[in-house]
Design an enzyme around this catalytic site. Structure first.
Site, PDB file in Angstrom:
ATOM      1  N   CYS A  47     -83.338 -26.260  34.499  1.00  0.00           N
ATOM      2  CA  CYS A  47     -83.690 -27.161  35.606  1.00  0.00           C
ATOM      3  C   CYS A  47     -82.468 -27.890  36.149  1.00  0.00           C
ATOM      4  CB  CYS A  47     -84.741 -28.169  35.146  1.00  0.00           C
ATOM      5  SG  CYS A  47     -85.104 -29.446  36.367  1.00  0.00           S
ATOM      6  N   HIS A  82    -102.060 -43.308  59.042  1.00  0.00           N
ATOM      7  CA  HIS A  82    -101.821 -42.672  60.340  1.00  0.00           C
ATOM      8  C   HIS A  82    -100.523 -43.162  60.962  1.00  0.00           C
ATOM      9  CE1 HIS A  82    -103.048 -40.583  63.983  1.00  0.00           C
ATOM     10  NE2 HIS A  82    -102.752 -41.674  64.679  1.00  0.00           N
TER      11      HIS A  82
END
Length: 533
Positions: free
Chosen positions: A86, A508
């Site tokens: 990783c 939103h």
């Protein structure tokens, strides 16, 4: 009589004091000997994410721990420091390369937002990127060593080989062998790339173990494979401006949701990656000009096995055709540790114990476990808590979230549609889905054709209490950031139900809110394209 009694008691008292002193001295001697000996409570073979997490957790619980980590150089000579796949050749450099590609694309998009960016293609310096990435990786290598020292974990840059049920031979790079004794042994060696047995593959080609250390620009590149590693590498190489082709033998992203995989590949083609489906390499030959001549076979019809043969020259050929454990060098046969016949991975139970007692395996080397860094880290910590902290908690391998960092990012948690149908039956599955347009990508004209690829779906099981969500799949910007929160919701007692998602107020304007706005099912046949707010 009293005098004799007092003398007797005095002698008894002295004897007890001498005995106590002897016991204390014995304990001190044992501690001193133990400190100088090669006996440990836990021997961890492998210094990747899982092994390091396991070792540090055990040391924090009072165990005497040693970590063995040795990276055999690749065929092309690539090697690296402590931290495993990783840190060195996987998630970390991959994400940085992916981000570099996105920055280049963002510069082109910025013209539509008023920025006066030159029309010509901006220059890209591969060497500068590699230097920056490697500098960051080396800082992580050093950080891991410091953490082990702070936790009093012994670190040996040596290769481990099991000798018997409680001993390991540690061989350093000079060939010196030291025998270690351990009450518990953990195998956390991860995997190394596997390359097809075709002429010229190993000698002339590279793998993901080499790509992030290439000093020279890769130039025109052929990526062979259909795994997420293959698609991610092909994606960011295209984004960095390299002429990139992708050779896919069969199904892209096998094991992931097939709808999402198809859209990802289509989006990659629209980004400029040349994808050759149903194609397998036959041979790789190095030419006098140092370029690589590749022959591959394309299957036109599987039913008739009708094929065509193509050839093309490339500067670099990258194989990303899977990884597997180097189980042969571990000495598993000497203590009867069973492995899966096909993959070579170690067979483990729900406690991550192999078929040999007190020998455990975590991470990518364990059979049937998700090959993901956070999974290995969590499994390693929980294993140490069970061994040294009186815990009984096992690792939960269900509902593990993940993200594929292709140009169009893909985040998912839970079951794919195919697995859900296999597990529950198609008649019991309902899918809510939508095609949406990320607001930030609606202005650049060149993005218009790509807007058809942004897709979301939830895979649900029909129940009397409502549609229970067993899978969430998201294609779009920052997919990993989006899916992480929904992964938490998937783990709520009783499961996550669709009415809980749709009753949640969205943030939103965001891409994540499109999940809570889902209301069209596949079975309805209605148009799933989102219009307006």
């Amino acid at each position: 009589f009293r005098v004799l009694t007092l003398l007797g008691m005095s002698r008894m008292f002295l004897q007890r004091r001498q005995l106590r002193a002897a016991v204390v001295a014995s304990r001190i001697c044992r501690r001193l000997l133990s400190a100088d000996s090669n006996a440990y409570d836990l021997i961890v073979i492998g210094g990747g994410s899982g092994g390091l997490a396991c070792a540090k957790e055990a040391a924090g619980l009072g165990a005497r721990v040693v970590v063995l980590d040795y990276v055999a150089p690749s065929v092309q000579g690539s090697a690296w420091g402590l931290g495993g796949t990783c840190v060195n050749v996987g998630c970390i450099p991959k994400k940085l390369m992916h981000h570099a590609a996105l920055l280049g694309e963002g510069m082109q998009d910025s013209r539509s937002y008023g920025w006066k960016v030159p029309r010509e293609k901006p220059d890209f310096d591969w060497s500068q990127l590699i230097t920056a990435v490697q500098s960051h990786i080396k800082s992580l290598n050093w950080g891991h060593r410091v953490q082990l020292k702070d936790k009093n974990v012994t670190y040996l840059n040596a290769k481990g080989r099991l000798l018997d049920h409680g001993s390991v031979a540690a061989t350093d790079k000079k060939g010196k062998v030291t025998e270690l004794m351990g009450s518990n042994i953990v195998v956390a060696t991860g995997g190394r790339p596997r390359v097809p047995d075709i002429p010229g593959a190993w000698d002339n080609c590279i793998t993901s173990d080499d790509l992030f250390m290439l000093k020279q620009s890769p130039g025109k590149t052929l990526v062979v494979g259909a795994s997420y590693v293959a698609l991610e590498c092909a994606g960011f190489l295209t984004g960095l401006g390299f002429d990139t082709s992708l050779l896919i033998r069969s199904v892209p992203l096998r094991g992931f949701d097939e709808d999402m995989a198809r859209l990802i590949v289509r989006n990659m083609e629209r980004h400029g990656t040349q994808v050759h489906h149903n194609s397998s390499p036959m041979q790789v030959h190095r030419l006098d000009n140092r370029r690589l001549n590749v022959f591959w076979q394309h299957t036109k019809r599987k039913e008739t096995e009708e094929t065509d043969v193509f050839q093309e020259d490339f500067d670099t050929v990258l194989f990303a055709t899977g990884r597997g454990p180097d189980y042969k060098s571990l000495g598993l046969d000497s203590i009867n540790v069973e492995t899966d016949a096909e993959s070579g991975k170690l067979i483990v139970d729900e406690r991550d114990e192999t078929t040999t007692r007190h020998v455990y395996c975590i991470g990518d080397a364990a059979y049937g476990r998700p090959e993901l860094t956070p999974v290995a880290i969590k499994a390693g910590k929980l294993l140490s808590r069970r061994l040294f902290g009186n815990s009984t908690q096992n690792m939960d391998y269900e509902n593990v979230p993940t993200t594929v960092f292709t140009p169009l990012e893909y985040g998912s948690v839970g079951l794919s549609t195919e697995r859900a149908i296999s597990q529950f039956g198609s008649e019991n599955i309902e899918t809510f889905h939508a095609f949406y347009h990320p607001l930030e990508l609606t202005i650049p004209p060149k993005r218009e054709s790509q807007l058809e690829d942004y897709y979301i779906k939830t895979v649900c099981v029909k129940e009397q209490s409502g549609d229970r969500v067993v899978g969430i799949h998201f294609l779009g910007p920052n997919a990993g950031e989006v899916i992480q929160g929904f992964a938490v919701a998937m783990r709520t007692p009783g499961g996550l139900h669709m009415n809980q998602i749709t009753s949640t107020i969205g943030v939103h304007p965001t891409n994540a809110e499109e999940i809570v706005k889902l209301n069209i099912t596949k079975s309805s046949g209605q148009d799933p394209v989102v219009t307006g707010c």
